[in-house]
Design a protein around this motif. Sequence first.
Motif, PDB file in Angstrom:
ATOM      1  N   VAL A  22       0.837  -1.202   0.000  1.00  0.00           N
ATOM      2  CA  VAL A  22       0.000   0.000   0.000  1.00  0.00           C
ATOM      3  C   VAL A  22       0.873   1.254   0.000  1.00  0.00           C
ATOM      4  O   VAL A  22       0.617   2.212  -0.748  1.00  0.00           O
ATOM      5  CB  VAL A  22      -0.946   0.001   1.218  1.00  0.00           C
ATOM      6  N   GLU A  23       1.919   1.252   0.812  1.00  0.00           N
ATOM      7  CA  GLU A  23       2.815   2.399   0.838  1.00  0.00           C
ATOM      8  C   GLU A  23       3.522   2.570  -0.501  1.00  0.00           C
ATOM      9  O   GLU A  23       3.757   3.700  -0.954  1.00  0.00           O
ATOM     10  CB  GLU A  23       3.831   2.236   1.967  1.00  0.00           C
ATOM     11  N   ALA A  24       3.852   1.446  -1.144  1.00  0.00           N
ATOM     12  CA  ALA A  24       4.529   1.523  -2.446  1.00  0.00           C
ATOM     13  C   ALA A  24       3.629   2.139  -3.508  1.00  0.00           C
ATOM     14  O   ALA A  24       4.104   2.883  -4.381  1.00  0.00           O
ATOM     15  CB  ALA A  24       4.977   0.129  -2.882  1.00  0.00           C
ATOM     16  N   LEU A  25       2.325   1.840  -3.462  1.00  0.00           N
ATOM     17  CA  LEU A  25       1.399   2.414  -4.446  1.00  0.00           C
ATOM     18  C   LEU A  25       1.508   3.929  -4.492  1.00  0.00           C
ATOM     19  O   LEU A  25       1.463   4.541  -5.567  1.00  0.00           O
ATOM     20  CB  LEU A  25      -0.043   2.024  -4.115  1.00  0.00           C
ATOM     21  N   ALA A  26       1.661   4.536  -3.331  1.00  0.00           N
ATOM     22  CA  ALA A  26       1.660   5.995  -3.236  1.00  0.00           C
ATOM     23  C   ALA A  26       2.968   6.630  -3.693  1.00  0.00           C
ATOM     24  O   ALA A  26       3.096   7.858  -3.673  1.00  0.00           O
ATOM     25  CB  ALA A  26       1.353   6.420  -1.802  1.00  0.00           C
ATOM     26  N   THR A  27       3.925   5.795  -4.114  1.00  0.00           N
ATOM     27  CA  THR A  27       5.189   6.326  -4.641  1.00  0.00           C
ATOM     28  C   THR A  27       5.249   6.250  -6.163  1.00  0.00           C
ATOM     29  O   THR A  27       6.205   6.741  -6.767  1.00  0.00           O
ATOM     30  CB  THR A  27       6.389   5.551  -4.077  1.00  0.00           C
ATOM     31  N   VAL A  28       4.240   5.627  -6.770  1.00  0.00           N
ATOM     32  CA  VAL A  28       4.279   5.355  -8.212  1.00  0.00           C
ATOM     33  C   VAL A  28       3.656   6.515  -8.992  1.00  0.00           C
ATOM     34  O   VAL A  28       2.573   6.998  -8.654  1.00  0.00           O
ATOM     35  CB  VAL A  28       3.551   4.030  -8.528  1.00  0.00           C
ATOM     36  N   ASP A  29       4.350   6.930 -10.040  1.00  0.00           N
ATOM     37  CA  ASP A  29       3.848   7.997 -10.900  1.00  0.00           C
ATOM     38  C   ASP A  29       3.030   7.459 -12.075  1.00  0.00           C
ATOM     39  O   ASP A  29       2.063   8.088 -12.504  1.00  0.00           O
ATOM     40  CB  ASP A  29       5.023   8.819 -11.457  1.00  0.00           C
ATOM     41  N   VAL A  30       3.436   6.285 -12.583  1.00  0.00           N
ATOM     42  CA  VAL A  30       2.759   5.686 -13.738  1.00  0.00           C
ATOM     43  C   VAL A  30       2.629   4.187 -13.508  1.00  0.00           C
ATOM     44  O   VAL A  30       3.623   3.512 -13.210  1.00  0.00           O
ATOM     45  CB  VAL A  30       3.543   5.939 -15.052  1.00  0.00           C
ATOM     46  N   PHE A  31       1.415   3.674 -13.640  1.00  0.00           N
ATOM     47  CA  PHE A  31       1.186   2.237 -13.603  1.00  0.00           C
ATOM     48  C   PHE A  31       0.991   1.737 -15.032  1.00  0.00           C
ATOM     49  O   PHE A  31       0.181   2.298 -15.783  1.00  0.00           O
ATOM     50  CB  PHE A  31      -0.065   1.905 -12.781  1.00  0.00           C
ATOM     51  N   LEU A  32       1.726   0.691 -15.403  1.00  0.00           N
ATOM     52  CA  LEU A  32       1.534   0.058 -16.705  1.00  0.00           C
ATOM     53  C   LEU A  32       0.692  -1.196 -16.511  1.00  0.00           C
ATOM     54  O   LEU A  32       1.032  -2.063 -15.694  1.00  0.00           O
ATOM     55  CB  LEU A  32       2.873  -0.307 -17.341  1.00  0.00           C
ATOM     56  N   VAL A  33      -0.402  -1.283 -17.255  1.00  0.00           N
ATOM     57  CA  VAL A  33      -1.356  -2.384 -17.121  1.00  0.00           C
ATOM     58  C   VAL A  33      -1.569  -3.011 -18.490  1.00  0.00           C
ATOM     59  O   VAL A  33      -1.807  -2.300 -19.480  1.00  0.00           O
ATOM     60  CB  VAL A  33      -2.698  -1.886 -16.549  1.00  0.00           C
ATOM     61  N   ALA A  34      -1.492  -4.334 -18.553  1.00  0.00           N
ATOM     62  CA  ALA A  34      -1.699  -5.034 -19.820  1.00  0.00           C
ATOM     63  C   ALA A  34      -3.168  -5.000 -20.219  1.00  0.00           C
ATOM     64  O   ALA A  34      -4.046  -5.373 -19.436  1.00  0.00           O
ATOM     65  CB  ALA A  34      -1.218  -6.475 -19.716  1.00  0.00           C
ATOM     66  N   ASP A  35      -3.433  -4.554 -21.427  1.00  0.00           N
ATOM     67  CA  ASP A  35      -4.781  -4.562 -22.002  1.00  0.00           C
ATOM     68  C   ASP A  35      -4.940  -5.864 -22.781  1.00  0.00           C
ATOM     69  O   ASP A  35      -4.367  -6.027 -23.857  1.00  0.00           O
ATOM     70  CB  ASP A  35      -4.952  -3.345 -22.915  1.00  0.00           C
TER      71      ASP A  35
END
Length: 256
Positions: A22-35
């Motif tokens: 959860v703490e790591a999520l708040a450090t991410v600027d861009v999430f790459l998600v496979a479509d």
Amino acid sequence: MKRIRVIGIGMGDPGHLTRDAVEALATVDVFLVADKGEAKADLVRARQRICAELIPWSHRYRVIEVVDPERGPDRERDSAAYGRGVRDWHAARVDAYAEVLATLQPHEQTVGFLVWGDPAFYDSTIRIVDALRPRFGVAVDVLPGISAPQLLAARHGIPLNRIGAPIHITTGRRLLEEYRPELGDVVVMLDGHLQCAGLAETHPDLRLYWGAQLGTPDEALVSGRLAEVIDEVRRLRAEIRARDGWVMDTYLLRPA
């Protein structure tokens, strides 16, 4: 870009993330998600819901969907061709992600990959990121999540192993050639064709603990002697695929 974070998100329930994740999520600027197309759009939406629920509103980020390269017909391939096909697929994924990463803005320095379950269990993300690392000269860290076998055991209220006994983890593709009672308890993943049915006649006392869509509102569980419950599992699996367009399931085989 300075860092890539591979974050295990459990089985789609925000409660499955560790505090570190959860703490790591708040450090991410861009999430790459496979479509992976409309049939599996629920998996993208689940990741978006996790971000919306767990990332503080003050942290700005964006989610980029990257069209997943086509993968060949695995069922018709022998082991050698299967391995080559997966490596080619991974290479195409690396190129697709690299193309997107090259377009990031200067302030977008941390990239996140949200991995269903745990990154250590039959998931390609770490291999993909290892191939991206030298191209971009970035640091990489991995945060674990609750895996499907863990949640399967919890839902059935059982341990995965008996006292002092081993656990064998394999895939549906390998199950029939590998299985023997001496392996002990066997966890099977990636079995889209329920290869365990081939053991029902020769091992009539095998017990099956099966679960699909674990951690979601559509979760389904079946347990009992393999020979007696396999038809119910087939029926439920077909219903889930017809309703959701995809099925994620795993199971444990336990000798009597």
